[in-house]
Design an enzyme around this catalytic site. Structure first.
Site, mmCIF file in Angstrom:
data_model
loop_
_atom_site.group_PDB
_atom_site.id
_atom_site.type_symbol
_atom_site.label_atom_id
_atom_site.label_comp_id
_atom_site.label_asym_id
_atom_site.label_seq_id
_atom_site.Cartn_x
_atom_site.Cartn_y
_atom_site.Cartn_z
ATOM 1 N N TYR A 43 -119.737 -56.691 73.802
ATOM 2 C CA TYR A 43 -120.264 -57.671 72.773
ATOM 3 C C TYR A 43 -119.749 -59.051 72.994
ATOM 4 C CZ TYR A 43 -116.545 -55.657 69.878
ATOM 5 O OH TYR A 43 -115.083 -55.435 69.307
ATOM 6 N N GLU A 44 -120.412 -60.071 72.361
ATOM 7 C CA GLU A 44 -119.892 -61.327 72.424
ATOM 8 C C GLU A 44 -120.206 -61.986 73.900
ATOM 9 O OE1 GLU A 44 -119.483 -64.015 70.968
ATOM 10 O OE2 GLU A 44 -119.549 -63.294 69.003
#
Ligand SMILES: Cc1cc2nc3c(=O)[nH]c(=O)nc-3n(C[C@H](O)[C@H](O)[C@H](O)COP(=O)(O)OP(=O)(O)OC[C@H]3O[C@@H](n4cnc5c(N)ncnc54)[C@H](O)[C@@H]3O)c2cc1C
Length: 599
Positions: free
Chosen positions: A440-441
């Site tokens: 994620y990110e």
């Protein structure tokens, strides 16, 4: 589960001895409150909260997970109460704008707290962590009215926030998102669409949730140029600022996932929910970029936390667990066998985790200081330079640290042998929790493209030069230091080679754009090892200087020097493989026709 112990000695080493925090805070605008005593007191208090309140809930969160019902999402036992204590302690407001109830302390102090929270209990830490993202967005782009309505509540911790970007068909490629925002007559918008994987999207820890949502206006240009940003509260604010009527946004279900069970990962349905535009129309992604670096440094902390927690667990275990004898003769002759810490291979695993955790701390705190300067540097020149350095270091910190943090969590499990695979020790949870950090990110692949494509090649290497110049100056200043030679020579060599490799990849990319994608992850990992070499050489210098000056903490400083030596001899050589692979050419990846990838 290992009981988390905040590594306060090392935190202070990095802050005070490596990065001269006192001088750094004195150089900022409006950071008068960040005196050494004040900073110390905050960190001590924070450590107590993380050790005593959050750490005991880490395994509870994993076992219980979150539960969904028509009435909402219930977080694991103790999460809500811990959040209440966090709010009462004033932690959500620590680094926020004083005009809206914040304490205005430098962001780097917030990162130290985030490290301790995240290592003690990553799943819990994501709830306030996501609020931080929402706070930053509204602080930077909200209108005065939006700030009064939402920012004050987020800063006090009464309300929490989310970031709603991802949709079922897109996460990395947000240019294709479909959520719609239709203007209403009263200036608000009706938001319709489905967002998935929304962390902390629904829960019972706070009275309201402020969603920051990416959506498209009617007739908006295609791709990333047609995305706008909206505030969509779970409950609409009343005139007096309290949480009122329910908005048309709901959590359809929770994802079943590998780790971070204590954090609610939600499918969020927006069914004509009322929203307010933040920032200019069609500039939603630009607005997000302004705080992306901070958010990504926040995720990089997950790598540090995974290495630290793995190290703490496996260190205790390796001193207790007895197995076989040392090859050079018994070290525990009275016992039936020697503790496993005597074996070179167990040392390899422990030292890898230690080198990663301490190196990661140095990198994150260095990046944290750049965040401080970007926000509160006294001159435009200082702010610009810090922004450049932060932009360069961010993809490296995010991807490199989550990759080697995950490796370290795995080694933590390996030190425990079969027991590492069994839940009660908490090592397998650490591995499961750490895995998402690389996804994620922005995945490792996406961070690598950002580093090599946007940050390095598109600036004709300027951002890289900004960093390699720092390394060059350090090497020059210490060229005559005999004791540091074992670190300075390989550091100077990799620093030089880094530029040469960049030129080679850049030249290849001019002939074939695919070379960028083919080299990028190796380039990023190589850059990570190079940045660590700089930080470990600097840490070795601080420790050697202390030893020369005389210290009562010889063991601590010696361990620093020995860990630096381990890093240079046993980890830095990995950069060789990355150097060779990044030049292997795109054809080794792309020559095979797609049809040949067949079963
Ligand atoms: C537990 C969890 C929590 C999350 N929390 C949030 C949240 O709070 N808010 C939110 O909005 N999202 C959240 N996400 C979503 C997350 O950010 C995305 O899953 C992630 O960005 C990847 O997007 P994707 O899943 O669509 O994968 P894709 O974009 O489909 O990527 C699939 C693979 O293709 C690769 N790839 C894609 N494009 C390229 C390219 N051009 N070059 C090279 N490789 C490429 C990727 O690196 C990846 O390996 C969360 C996800 C999870 C699992």
């Amino acid at each position: 589960m290992p009981e988390y112990k905040a590594p306060l000695r090392d935190i202070k080493f990095v802050m005070n001895e490596l990065l001269n925090s006192e001088q750094h805070y004195a150089s900022l605008e409006g950071a008068e409150d960040a005196t050494p005593d004040m900073v110390d007191a905050i960190i001590q208090e924070g450590a107590k909260f993380c050790e005593q309140v959050l750490s005991p809930l880490n395994q509870v969160g994993d076992k219980e997970g979150c539960t969904w019902s028509e009435d909402g999402v219930k977080t694991p036992t103790g999460f809500k109460e811990a959040y209440q204590q966090y709010v009462e302690g004033g932690w959500p407001s620590m680094t926020a704008d004083p005009n809206y109830g914040g304490q205005g302390l430098p962001h780097s102090i917030g990162l130290v707290m985030s490290e301790m929270v995240g290592t003690a209990n990553w799943s819990w830490g994501m709830y306030p962590g996501l609020s931080h993202g929402a706070t930053n967005t509204i602080e930077a782009h909200g209108t005065e009215e939006q700030k009064q309505t939402y920012l004050t509540k987020l800063i006090s911790g009464e309300w929490t926030g989310t970031m709603c970007l991802t949709e079922p068909h897109c996460g990395s490629d947000l240019g294709t998102l479909r959520t719609k925002a239709e203007p209403n007559a009263d200036g608000t918008y009706s938001i319709t669409g489905t967002k998935i994987f929304i962390s902390a999207g629904e829960h019972d820890m706070a009275e309201n949730i402020v969603h920051i949502v990416l959506a498209r206006l009617p007739g908006a240009p295609e791709g990333t140029k047609g995305i706008s940003l909206f505030i969509v509260p779970k409950q609409l604010p009343n005139e007096d600022g309290s949480a009122g009527e329910r908005n048309a946004v709901s959590c359809g279900s929770l994802e079943h996932k590998m780790g971070i069970h204590g954090n609610a990962t939600c499918v969020m349905n927006f069914d004509g929910a009322k929203g307010w535009l933040i920032g200019p129309e069609n500039k939603g992604l630009n607005c997000m970029f302004t705080f992306m670096n901070t958010a990504r440094i926040g995720t990089a902390i997950q790598g540090l936390g995974a290495a630290e927690l793995g190290f703490q667990g496996s260190l205790t275990y390796s001193k207790d667990r007895l197995a076989m004898r040392s090859l050079s003769g018994p070290k525990n002759p009275e016992g039936i066998a020697d503790p496993i810490i005597v074996h070179p291979d167990v040392r390899r695993m422990l030292l890898t985790q230690k080198a990663v955790a301490e190196g990661a701390r140095a990198l994150i705190y260095l990046a944290g200081q750049q965040v401080d300067v970007v926000h509160s540097g006294k001159t435009e020149e200082e702010r610009k330079a810090a922004d450049g350095l932060l932009g360069f270091l961010t993809p490296i910190a995010k991807a490199f640290l989550t990759e080697i943090g995950y490796e370290s969590a795995n080694l933590g499990m390996q030190v425990f042998g079969g027991h590492g695979f069994i839940s009660e020790w908490g090592m397998e949870q650490n591995v499961r929790d750490a895995r998402i950090g690389m996804i994620y990110e922005g995945t490792t692949g996406i961070q690598a493209l950002d580093l090599l494509g946007r940050k390095v090649l598109m600036t004709q290497g300027e951002s890289l030069k900004g960093f390699t110049k720092l390394v060059h100056v350090f090497c020059k200043e210490n060229a005559d230091n005999e004791q540091l030679k074992e670190f300075i020579e390989p550091l100077a060599a990799i620093n030089k080679e880094w530029g040469e490799l960049t030129t080679k990849v850049g030249m290849a990319a001019m002939k074939n754009r695919e070379e960028v994608g083919a080299a990028s992850v190796d380039y990023l990992m190589y850059s990570g090892y190079a940045v660590f070499a700089y930080l470990w050489a600097r840490m070795a210098k601080v420790a050697l200087d202390k030893m020369v000056d005389g210290t009562t903490e010889e063991m601590f400083y010696n361990a620093k020097i020995q860990t630096a030596r381990f890093y240079f001899k046993r980890m830095l050589p990995r950069s060789r493989a990355h150097a060779e692979t990044m030049l292997a050419g795109a054809d080794t990846l792309l020559d095979m026709p797609e049809e040949a990838f067949a079963l």
